[in-house]
Design an enzyme around this catalytic site. Sequence first.
Site, PDB file in Angstrom:
ATOM      1  N   ASP A  83       9.873  16.663  20.335  1.00  0.00           N
ATOM      2  CA  ASP A  83       9.532  17.320  19.069  1.00  0.00           C
ATOM      3  C   ASP A  83       8.040  17.233  18.798  1.00  0.00           C
ATOM      4  O   ASP A  83       7.369  16.283  19.223  1.00  0.00           O
ATOM      5  CB  ASP A  83      10.329  16.654  17.934  1.00  0.00           C
ATOM      6  N   ASN A  99      18.005  26.309  16.872  1.00  0.00           N
ATOM      7  CA  ASN A  99      16.679  26.884  17.134  1.00  0.00           C
ATOM      8  C   ASN A  99      16.694  28.416  17.199  1.00  0.00           C
ATOM      9  O   ASN A  99      15.639  29.054  17.132  1.00  0.00           O
ATOM     10  CB  ASN A  99      16.067  26.305  18.409  1.00  0.00           C
TER      11      ASN A  99
HETATM   12  C1  IPE Z   1      15.123  19.315  17.775  1.00  0.00           C
HETATM   13  O1  IPE Z   1      13.890  19.621  17.214  1.00  0.00           O
HETATM   14  C2  IPE Z   1      15.473  20.315  18.860  1.00  0.00           C
HETATM   15  C3  IPE Z   1      14.667  20.220  20.075  1.00  0.00           C
HETATM   16  C4  IPE Z   1      13.746  19.337  20.316  1.00  0.00           C
HETATM   17  C5  IPE Z   1      14.980  21.208  21.083  1.00  0.00           C
HETATM   18  P1  IPE Z   1      13.772  20.511  15.910  1.00  0.00           P
HETATM   19  O2  IPE Z   1      12.325  20.607  15.574  1.00  0.00           O
HETATM   20  O3  IPE Z   1      14.501  21.795  16.079  1.00  0.00           O
HETATM   21  O4  IPE Z   1      14.557  19.635  14.822  1.00  0.00           O
HETATM   22  P2  IPE Z   1      14.472  19.643  13.240  1.00  0.00           P
HETATM   23  O5  IPE Z   1      14.617  21.073  12.811  1.00  0.00           O
HETATM   24  O6  IPE Z   1      13.142  19.097  12.846  1.00  0.00           O
HETATM   25  O7  IPE Z   1      15.584  18.757  12.787  1.00  0.00           O
HETATM   26  C1  IPE Z   2      10.026  20.981  19.642  1.00  0.00           C
HETATM   27  O1  IPE Z   2       8.832  21.200  18.976  1.00  0.00           O
HETATM   28  C2  IPE Z   2      10.365  22.104  20.603  1.00  0.00           C
HETATM   29  C3  IPE Z   2      11.564  22.883  20.240  1.00  0.00           C
HETATM   30  C4  IPE Z   2      12.342  22.633  19.228  1.00  0.00           C
HETATM   31  C5  IPE Z   2      11.881  24.010  21.087  1.00  0.00           C
HETATM   32  P1  IPE Z   2       8.820  22.010  17.606  1.00  0.00           P
HETATM   33  O2  IPE Z   2       8.640  23.454  17.888  1.00  0.00           O
HETATM   34  O3  IPE Z   2      10.018  21.679  16.794  1.00  0.00           O
HETATM   35  O4  IPE Z   2       7.517  21.440  16.923  1.00  0.00           O
HETATM   36  P2  IPE Z   2       7.312  21.102  15.388  1.00  0.00           P
HETATM   37  O5  IPE Z   2       8.403  20.145  14.996  1.00  0.00           O
HETATM   38  O6  IPE Z   2       7.419  22.395  14.638  1.00  0.00           O
HETATM   39  O7  IPE Z   2       5.963  20.489  15.307  1.00  0.00           O
HETATM   40 MG    MG Z   3      10.406  20.242  15.433  1.00  0.00          MG
END
Ligand code: IPE
Ligand code: IPE
Ligand code: MG
Length: 258
Positions: A34, A82
């Site tokens: 994340d 997602n």
């Molecule tokens: C969790 O991250 C999913 C992945 C890393 C693929 P998210 O960024 O989607 O999670 P939330 O929305 O902060 O809970």
């Molecule tokens: C995790 O990074 C990757 C996926 C969920 C695909 P994020 O895209 O959630 O990054 P933040 O949380 O918005 O910084």
């Molecule tokens: Mg995220």
Amino acid sequence: MSRALATSSPTQRHPLPAGLDPARLPAHVAVIMDGNGRWASQRGLPRVMGHREGVEALKRTLRLCSDWGVGALTAYAFSTENWNRPGEEVRFLMALFERVLEREIVALEREQVRIRFLGDLEALPRGLQQLIADATARTAANTGIHFNVCTNYGGRAELVRVARRLAERVARGELDPAAIDEGCFAAELHTAGQHDPDLLIRTSGEQRISNFLLWQLAYAELHITDVLWPDFDGAALLQALLDYQNRQRRFGRVEPAA
Ligand code: IPE
Ligand code: IPE
Ligand code: MG
């Protein structure tokens, strides 16, 4: 030029850092990757540039886990939730998965990685499904680290799928409901036959599970770091493993398990 999994010679390995006990490494590490978006925003870049850099962090982590003797790495790449992101970001991610798989398959083969994809793969673009099937088949007989990539994965969806499959077997008269136990339930999970993760790492400081491996994480040790995923490196992995080795895993007992 593509940046291959092995940036150095294929035979060159990262030695186990001093201070890590090789006998007490987690057999299976899971990671919620994340913070890609925030990493990019901090640099004034579009969010998707964070995803591109996140691939490099994943390759690094896989290589280090493999070299240090971790048996399995499971990475959360795309959750069932997602899909709710802007279409442009979702399309970029799907295209990125395709590009990376195409580019890395030879290195994965050479490095003996056994790659698998966990989740509802039928909802993914056709081309990606093809590449996934190909990469899975080409690396199935490898002897190295198990590498699970959770793609269109949701813990709840996985549990519902298990319930449906067991119900179908009951309806066909193949299974007695009284015979349903944790073992036969786990055998219907995407992770059937694999050890549950011993250690869960989440980057970017968020203190939640976000629908990841709800069954399998029952007794995982949790390591949450403020490091954003694209910055996750050997030092951050070492810190997570040292943290893990300092834990007492009791599994409900009074004394630590042997
Ligand atoms: C969790 O991250 C999913 C992945 C890393 C693929 P998210 O960024 O989607 O999670 P939330 O929305 O902060 O809970
Ligand atoms: C995790 O990074 C990757 C996926 C969920 C695909 P994020 O895209 O959630 O990054 P933040 O949380 O918005 O910084
Ligand atoms: Mg995220």
